[in-house]
Design a protein around this motif. Structure first.
Motif, PDB file in Angstrom:
ATOM      1  N   VAL A   1      10.915  14.082  -3.501  1.00 24.14           N
ATOM      2  CA  VAL A   1       9.665  13.457  -3.932  1.00 24.14           C
ATOM      3  C   VAL A   1       9.436  13.877  -5.382  1.00 24.14           C
ATOM      4  CG1 VAL A   1       7.197  13.202  -3.503  1.00 24.14           C
ATOM      5  CG2 VAL A   1       8.776  13.521  -1.586  1.00 24.14           C
ATOM      6  N   LEU A   2       9.683  12.947  -6.279  1.00 27.91           N
ATOM      7  CA  LEU A   2       9.653  13.250  -7.712  1.00 27.91           C
ATOM      8  C   LEU A   2       8.345  12.764  -8.322  1.00 27.91           C
ATOM      9  CD1 LEU A   2      11.429  14.315 -10.080  1.00 27.91           C
ATOM     10  CD2 LEU A   2      12.061  11.931 -10.500  1.00 27.91           C
ATOM     11  N   PHE A   3       7.672  13.643  -9.082  1.00 26.54           N
ATOM     12  CA  PHE A   3       6.476  13.214  -9.800  1.00 26.54           C
ATOM     13  C   PHE A   3       6.515  13.775 -11.214  1.00 26.54           C
ATOM     14  CE2 PHE A   3       5.285  17.339  -8.303  1.00 26.54           C
ATOM     15  CZ  PHE A   3       4.328  17.835  -9.178  1.00 26.54           C
ATOM     16  N   ASP A   4       5.762  13.128 -12.083  1.00 27.28           N
ATOM     17  CA  ASP A   4       5.776  13.493 -13.499  1.00 27.28           C
ATOM     18  C   ASP A   4       4.465  14.177 -13.895  1.00 27.28           C
ATOM     19  OD1 ASP A   4       5.977  13.704 -16.216  1.00 27.28           O
ATOM     20  OD2 ASP A   4       5.971  11.544 -16.608  1.00 27.28           O
ATOM     21  N   ASN A   5       3.391  13.415 -13.952  1.00 32.26           N
ATOM     22  CA  ASN A   5       2.126  13.959 -14.435  1.00 32.26           C
ATOM     23  C   ASN A   5       1.228  14.498 -13.321  1.00 32.26           C
ATOM     24  OD1 ASN A   5       2.485  13.428 -17.264  1.00 32.26           O
ATOM     25  ND2 ASN A   5       2.241  11.257 -16.790  1.00 32.26           N
ATOM     26  N   ARG A   6       1.114  13.761 -12.236  1.00 37.32           N
ATOM     27  CA  ARG A   6       0.192  14.190 -11.181  1.00 37.32           C
ATOM     28  C   ARG A   6       0.745  13.800  -9.821  1.00 37.32           C
ATOM     29  NH1 ARG A   6      -2.908   9.869  -9.414  1.00 37.32           N
ATOM     30  NH2 ARG A   6      -2.648   7.933 -10.600  1.00 37.32           N
ATOM     31  N   PHE A   7       0.285  14.536  -8.809  1.00 41.10           N
ATOM     32  CA  PHE A   7       0.647  14.277  -7.429  1.00 41.10           C
ATOM     33  C   PHE A   7      -0.204  13.119  -6.920  1.00 41.10           C
ATOM     34  CE2 PHE A   7       1.971  16.361  -3.279  1.00 41.10           C
ATOM     35  CZ  PHE A   7       3.314  16.277  -3.596  1.00 41.10           C
ATOM     36  N   THR A   8       0.402  12.095  -6.283  1.00 43.30           N
ATOM     37  CA  THR A   8      -0.321  10.884  -5.881  1.00 43.30           C
ATOM     38  C   THR A   8      -0.365  10.758  -4.362  1.00 43.30           C
ATOM     39  OG1 THR A   8       1.652   9.485  -5.846  1.00 43.30           O
ATOM     40  CG2 THR A   8       0.516   9.750  -7.971  1.00 43.30           C
ATOM     41  N   MET A   9      -1.174   9.776  -3.899  1.00 42.90           N
ATOM     42  CA  MET A   9      -1.255   9.502  -2.469  1.00 42.90           C
ATOM     43  C   MET A   9       0.074   8.975  -1.927  1.00 42.90           C
ATOM     44  SD  MET A   9      -4.074  10.533  -1.438  1.00 42.90           S
ATOM     45  CE  MET A   9      -3.860   9.935   0.234  1.00 42.90           C
ATOM     46  N   THR A  10       0.845   8.323  -2.786  1.00 33.80           N
ATOM     47  CA  THR A  10       2.179   7.879  -2.366  1.00 33.80           C
ATOM     48  C   THR A  10       3.051   9.086  -2.028  1.00 33.80           C
ATOM     49  OG1 THR A  10       2.055   5.889  -3.717  1.00 33.80           O
ATOM     50  CG2 THR A  10       4.240   6.615  -3.051  1.00 33.80           C
ATOM     51  N   ASP A  11       2.987  10.115  -2.873  1.00 31.94           N
ATOM     52  CA  ASP A  11       3.759  11.328  -2.608  1.00 31.94           C
ATOM     53  C   ASP A  11       3.309  11.975  -1.290  1.00 31.94           C
ATOM     54  OD1 ASP A  11       4.974  10.954  -5.121  1.00 31.94           O
ATOM     55  OD2 ASP A  11       3.316  11.988  -6.105  1.00 31.94           O
ATOM     56  N   ILE A  12       1.987  12.015  -1.067  1.00 32.04           N
ATOM     57  CA  ILE A  12       1.460  12.592   0.167  1.00 32.04           C
ATOM     58  C   ILE A  12       1.941  11.781   1.379  1.00 32.04           C
ATOM     59  CG2 ILE A  12      -0.655  13.014   1.493  1.00 32.04           C
ATOM     60  CD1 ILE A  12      -0.163  15.034  -0.716  1.00 32.04           C
TER      61      ILE A  12
ATOM     62  N   PRO B   1       0.831  -1.207   0.000  1.00 31.51           N
ATOM     63  CA  PRO B   1       0.000   0.000   0.000  1.00 31.51           C
ATOM     64  C   PRO B   1       0.859   1.249   0.000  1.00 31.51           C
ATOM     65  CG  PRO B   1      -0.720  -1.580   1.677  1.00 31.51           C
ATOM     66  CD  PRO B   1       0.602  -2.057   1.170  1.00 31.51           C
ATOM     67  N   ASP B   2       0.249   2.365  -0.427  1.00 30.88           N
ATOM     68  CA  ASP B   2       0.980   3.634  -0.477  1.00 30.88           C
ATOM     69  C   ASP B   2       1.543   4.011   0.884  1.00 30.88           C
ATOM     70  OD1 ASP B   2       0.385   3.787  -3.129  1.00 30.88           O
ATOM     71  OD2 ASP B   2      -1.376   5.070  -2.870  1.00 30.88           O
ATOM     72  N   TRP B   3       0.726   3.778   1.934  1.00 31.96           N
ATOM     73  CA  TRP B   3       1.152   4.218   3.259  1.00 31.96           C
ATOM     74  C   TRP B   3       2.272   3.356   3.821  1.00 31.96           C
ATOM     75  CZ3 TRP B   3       0.362   0.512   6.999  1.00 31.96           C
ATOM     76  CH2 TRP B   3      -0.593  -0.471   6.723  1.00 31.96           C
ATOM     77  N   GLN B   4       2.549   2.205   3.225  1.00 31.12           N
ATOM     78  CA  GLN B   4       3.640   1.348   3.695  1.00 31.12           C
ATOM     79  C   GLN B   4       4.939   1.607   2.916  1.00 31.12           C
ATOM     80  OE1 GLN B   4       1.517  -2.585   3.542  1.00 31.12           O
ATOM     81  NE2 GLN B   4       2.562  -2.891   5.483  1.00 31.12           N
ATOM     82  N   TYR B   5       4.864   2.314   1.827  1.00 33.47           N
ATOM     83  CA  TYR B   5       6.022   2.506   0.953  1.00 33.47           C
ATOM     84  C   TYR B   5       7.186   3.132   1.715  1.00 33.47           C
ATOM     85  CZ  TYR B   5       8.728   4.106  -3.101  1.00 33.47           C
ATOM     86  OH  TYR B   5       9.715   4.340  -4.016  1.00 33.47           O
ATOM     87  N   PHE B   6       6.901   4.156   2.518  1.00 36.68           N
ATOM     88  CA  PHE B   6       7.951   4.882   3.237  1.00 36.68           C
ATOM     89  C   PHE B   6       8.715   3.952   4.170  1.00 36.68           C
ATOM     90  CE2 PHE B   6       9.675   7.512   6.598  1.00 36.68           C
ATOM     91  CZ  PHE B   6      10.164   8.604   5.925  1.00 36.68           C
ATOM     92  N   ASN B   7       7.992   3.230   5.045  1.00 35.06           N
ATOM     93  CA  ASN B   7       8.659   2.340   6.004  1.00 35.06           C
ATOM     94  C   ASN B   7       9.274   1.132   5.325  1.00 35.06           C
ATOM     95  OD1 ASN B   7       7.190   4.084   7.803  1.00 35.06           O
ATOM     96  ND2 ASN B   7       7.491   2.555   9.388  1.00 35.06           N
ATOM     97  N   ASP B   8       8.580   0.578   4.329  1.00 32.52           N
ATOM     98  CA  ASP B   8       9.075  -0.620   3.672  1.00 32.52           C
ATOM     99  C   ASP B   8      10.407  -0.366   2.979  1.00 32.52           C
ATOM    100  OD1 ASP B   8       8.174  -3.478   2.920  1.00 32.52           O
ATOM    101  OD2 ASP B   8       8.819  -2.624   1.008  1.00 32.52           O
ATOM    102  N   GLN B   9      10.579   0.831   2.439  1.00 35.96           N
ATOM    103  CA  GLN B   9      11.829   1.173   1.755  1.00 35.96           C
ATOM    104  C   GLN B   9      12.892   1.732   2.705  1.00 35.96           C
ATOM    105  OE1 GLN B   9      12.404   0.479  -1.521  1.00 35.96           O
ATOM    106  NE2 GLN B   9      10.424  -0.545  -1.410  1.00 35.96           N
ATOM    107  N   GLY B  10      12.529   1.913   3.992  1.00 34.86           N
ATOM    108  CA  GLY B  10      13.508   2.431   4.957  1.00 34.86           C
ATOM    109  C   GLY B  10      13.893   3.875   4.715  1.00 34.86           C
ATOM    110  N   LEU B  11      12.948   4.686   4.221  1.00 40.66           N
ATOM    111  CA  LEU B  11      13.267   6.080   3.895  1.00 40.66           C
ATOM    112  C   LEU B  11      13.538   6.922   5.134  1.00 40.66           C
ATOM    113  CD1 LEU B  11      10.661   6.732   1.045  1.00 40.66           C
ATOM    114  CD2 LEU B  11      13.074   6.151   0.827  1.00 40.66           C
ATOM    115  N   TYR B  12      13.216   6.403   6.329  1.00 40.73           N
ATOM    116  CA  TYR B  12      13.371   7.188   7.552  1.00 40.73           C
ATOM    117  C   TYR B  12      14.831   7.392   7.948  1.00 40.73           C
ATOM    118  CZ  TYR B  12      12.966   2.254   8.843  1.00 40.73           C
ATOM    119  OH  TYR B  12      13.086   0.883   8.884  1.00 40.73           O
ATOM    120  N   VAL B  13      15.794   6.747   7.279  1.00 45.75           N
ATOM    121  CA  VAL B  13      17.205   6.902   7.669  1.00 45.75           C
ATOM    122  C   VAL B  13      17.940   7.926   6.799  1.00 45.75           C
ATOM    123  CG1 VAL B  13      17.306   4.544   8.535  1.00 45.75           C
ATOM    124  CG2 VAL B  13      17.984   5.003   6.184  1.00 45.75           C
TER     125      VAL B  13
END
Length: 455
Positions: free
Chosen positions: A296-307, A278-290
């Motif tokens: 936060v890169l986007f192309d066409n539209r801002f998504t819930m993943t970006d939020i 899920p979008d809300w798990q992407y941050f923790n699953d990828q370990g972005l907290y370190v």
């Protein structure tokens, strides 16, 4: 034959009386043996009632009874032998009364010894039977104790089962509550454990003397191309990150800056749309907290993943940069919608480009502002870049060279690169202060973090 002294005792009669006495004693021995046999039979019947757990003891009792019976047989044989001896003595008494008398005495003594031995065997058999009963009792007590322990274990297992069932109920309730919140759009708050933080740092090869920048977003947003541009590399250059029309990054990739004077490490992550999370798990699953900073890169539209990434970065106080890529492509599309013709003169093309660029910038910034406001995230700047232009900026010798010959097509490329460098320098200063490795005077003059051609 005549006897001259009829009043004297007859030795033959004495011998007969002795034989009769011996026979009586033998008969008594036989009766004792029979009584022993009856006792053994009774013990055998009693032993048969012992429970299955005392079979080993029963076997010992049976062996003792068998030994007693064997001894009884030996006694009977001895009695038979004694009887034969008595008969022989009686037959020999007429020929040799004195010799027969002595033999009878000897046989009587032997019979008595046999009787005593039989009595001893019977006593031993009784003791063995008693010992067998005691062992059987102990075995029964042990069996009862094991049964009690089994009952206690079963009771404990039932209690554990009940506790587990309660825990399952609580877990199911928590699951249902989490699912309800997800349906209502309330995303769960996940905090990594210290072990997860340490593991994530090892996975990204985190080092205190480097500035770690993660570039995250949906698939196909141009993350790999932007990393190549930051590093001053063309997409097909040696050491460049792989790029393509489809998502080419399936696992995290680490890219140190090729210039050793730049203590920067850029990280390319799989696009959120390519992973079954899920979008809300992407941050923790990828370990972005370190990471020290996140683009936060986007192309066409801002998504819930970006939020979700921006929300989690606020929780962890990680600086973020919202970047819209492929600006040149989007501007070209707007120009074509405005009626762009390759045969138009340069002045018309330039005006059309300026109008399309201005429209693209305004639409992008307004869209990001609206998305941030709708999700209760404070407004922040969005950097609009073209990867080709960023490559040109990063490839220049100094930032001042870029500023001096800024082209009209340049939008936010220089500002983005400058802000990243400034943030890296600030972070480095904070770390040096916390570590107390240099003095305040040395901090003011510290120019080791970035190459001298940036100043």
């Amino acid at each position: 034959m005549c006897f001259t002294e009829p009043d004297e005792p007859n030795p033959a009669f004495e011998e007969i009386e002795k034989r009769q006495k011996a026979e009586a004693e033998a008969e008594q021995a036989r009766q004792d043996a029979k009584a022993a046999e009856e006792r053994i039979a009774e013990l055998n019947r009693l032993n048969q009632k012992i429970q299955e757990e005392a079979r080993a003891a029963e076997k010992a009792a049976k062996e003792a009874a068998a030994a007693s019976e064997a001894q009884a047989r030996r006694e009977r044989e001895a009695q038979a032998k004694a009887k034969r001896a008595a008969d022989e003595a009686r037959s020999q008494a007429e020929a040799a009364a004195r010799t027969a008398s002595e033999e009878a005495k000897k046989q009587a003594v032997q019979a008595e010894e046999e009787r005593k031995r039989t009595a001893a065997v019977q006593e031993q058999a009784r003791r063995d039977a008693q010992a067998a009963q005691e062992r059987a009792k102990k075995l029964q007590e042990a069996a009862d104790e094991e049964k009690r322990k089994a009952a206690a274990a079963q009771e404990a297992a039932n209690a554990s089962k009940k506790v587990a069932e309660e825990q399952v109920k609580v877990a199911n309730a928590a699951k249902e509550e989490a699912e309800r919140k997800l349906k209502e759009g309330i995303q769960p708050v996940l905090t990594p454990t210290p072990e997860e933080v340490s593991a994530a740092k090892r996975r990204v090869q985190y080092r205190q003397n480097l500035f770690h920048i993660a570039i995250a977003g949906v698939a196909g947003g141009g993350k790999s191309s932007l990393i190549n541009a930051f590093r001053g590399l063309h997409n097909k250059g040696i050491g460049a990150a792989a790029t393509g029309v489809t998502e080419t990054t399936l696992v995290m990739a680490r890219y140190p800056h090729p210039n050793a004077e730049y203590p920067l490490v850029l990280y390319d992550f799989p696009g959120a749309g390519t992973l079954k999370i899920p979008d809300w798990q992407y941050f923790n699953d990828q370990g972005l907290y370190v990471f020290d900073s996140i683009i936060v890169l986007f192309d066409n539209r801002f998504t819930m993943t970006d939020i979700a990434i921006l929300t989690n970065c606020r929780r962890f106080k990680i600086p973020t940069y919202i970047v819209r890529s492929k600006a040149d492509q989007h501007i070209r599309n707007i120009m074509e919608d405005m009626g762009y013709d390759s045969d138009d003169d340069s002045s018309k093309v330039k005006k059309l480009h300026q109008a399309a660029q201005q429209q693209f910038i305004q639409q992008t910034r307004q869209s990001v502002t609206d998305n941030l406001r709708d999700t209760n995230i404070p407004d922040q700047r969005v950097y609009i870049v073209s990867n080709k232009t960023m490559l040109d900026v990063a490839s220049n010798t100094t930032i001042f060279d870029v500023l001096a010959r800024k082209r009209p097509k340049t939008i936010d490329e220089i500002e983005l690169l400058s802000d990243l460098i400034r943030e890296a320098q600030t972070r480095r200063g904070h770390r040096d202060t916390e570590a107390a490795t240099i003095t305040n005077e040395e901090l003011v003059g510290d120019d080791t973090f970035l190459p001298s051609n940036f100043y």
